[in-house]
Design an enzyme around this catalytic site. Structure first.
Site, PDB file in Angstrom:
ATOM      1  N   ASN A   1     -22.513   8.881  -6.342  1.00 20.38           N
ATOM      2  CA  ASN A   1     -22.214   8.276  -5.047  1.00 20.38           C
ATOM      3  C   ASN A   1     -22.959   8.992  -3.920  1.00 20.38           C
ATOM      4  O   ASN A   1     -22.929  10.227  -3.837  1.00 20.38           O
ATOM      5  CB  ASN A   1     -20.717   8.334  -4.765  1.00 20.38           C
ATOM      6  CG  ASN A   1     -19.923   7.359  -5.614  1.00 20.38           C
ATOM      7  OD1 ASN A   1     -20.458   6.735  -6.530  1.00 20.38           O
ATOM      8  ND2 ASN A   1     -18.648   7.229  -5.316  1.00 20.38           N
TER       9      ASN A   1
ATOM     10  N   ASP B   1     -14.640   1.689  -2.444  1.00 16.34           N
ATOM     11  CA  ASP B   1     -14.706   3.133  -2.655  1.00 16.34           C
ATOM     12  C   ASP B   1     -13.460   3.798  -2.084  1.00 16.34           C
ATOM     13  O   ASP B   1     -13.062   3.533  -0.948  1.00 16.34           O
ATOM     14  CB  ASP B   1     -15.967   3.680  -1.975  1.00 16.34           C
ATOM     15  CG  ASP B   1     -16.247   5.123  -2.325  1.00 16.34           C
ATOM     16  OD1 ASP B   1     -15.899   5.536  -3.457  1.00 16.34           O
ATOM     17  OD2 ASP B   1     -16.828   5.839  -1.490  1.00 16.34           O
TER      18      ASP B   1
END
Length: 276
Positions: free
Chosen positions: A223, A77
């Site tokens: 997310n 990420d």
């Protein structure tokens, strides 16, 4: 791995991208997905990669994949450090996000395409970012935001060769100051012209009805990171204050269970249950 997002986009649900910081919360995330038969993106930030080490993360997630018969995507990420990105690509990550959002348009495309070529040589999909998502979390420290310009989307995707796209529509990392206001009209325009699945960062704190609406309008991955950290610490405080036990294993299993239940709540909202 990107086929998971393509299927989510086609069928108007989203897959959760959940950030882990250690082995215990990683297991809690996977347990939640497993109990609801959902695919899941298990996301490591660059901070987590530095803390645990790439090979240790890959080996642990490999064992999770063997133990739980669901699609588990190990995802980097907000990769910004090229050396860390290369290490993740070479040593077994399933998916990469490159964050070039602080660069100007041309340099964002240039760097993103370079990372895309490295990923695609290994059969790994790449998530890019167009626009700039504000907030402070881990290595993401953007004081101001810049909403994604729909007029730039097609050019960015075609030239950068990304497989999915993180967009800025009023979402932010970390905790929101006041109620977030997502620009759904902007999202709808972007979805209409995007050839790749869209990703919504900063899911913690967005009203649940807004998340559902964003998914209907084209978001295929959401997310969640901050709320997992909050749950971790809340569980520790509650445990210390109410349970008279001197058992670290019981504490860790309590943390895992609370995170598992949080993940299940989000999977229900995202609509990705029973998709395995």
């Amino acid at each position: 791995m990107n086929d998971l997002l393509i299927a989510a986009r086609k069928n108007k649900y989203a897959i959760g991208g959940f950030n882990f910081n250690f082995y215990d919360d990683a297991l809690g995330i996977v347990l939640g997905a497993y109990e609801l038969s959902s695919p899941v993106f298990l996301m490591a930030s660059e901070g987590t990669v530095k803390f645990l080490g790439v090979k240790k993360i890959v080996n642990y997630v490999k064992q999770l994949k063997e133990d739980f018969n669901i699609p588990i995507v190990l995802h980097l990420d907000h990769g910004k450090n090229i050396e860390i990105i290369k290490e993740c690509i070479n040593d077994g990550f399933d998916s990469i996000m490159y964050d070039g959002s602080l660069l100007d348009f041309e340099n964002n495309i240039k760097n993103t395409r370079m990372i895309a070529e490295l990923c695609h040589d290994r059969g790994i999909p790449l998530e890019g970012e167009l626009g700039r998502i504000s907030g402070i979390e881990e290595n993401v420290r953007n004081i101001d935001d810049a909403l994604t310009n729909p007029d730039s989307v097609v050019e960015f995707i075609e030239r950068s060769k990304v497989d999915s796209l993180a967009i800025a529509i009023g979402n932010a990392h970390g905790l929101y100051k006041g109620k977030p206001k997502l620009d759904f009209e902007r999202l709808s325009k972007i979805n209409d012209i995007s050839s790749v699945p869209l990703v919504l960062h900063g899911g913690t704190g967005i009203p649940l009805e807004d998340i559902k609406k964003a998914i209907k309008l084209g978001i295929s991955k959401v997310n969640i990171g901050t709320e997992i950290k909050i749950t971790y610490f809340k569980t520790i405080k509650r445990y210390i204050g109410t349970i008279n036990k001197n058992d670290v294993r019981h504490l860790i299993s309590t943390i895992q269970n609370d995170i598992k239940e949080l993940i299940k709540q989000y999977i229900e909202i995202f609509g990705s249950f029973n998709r395995v």
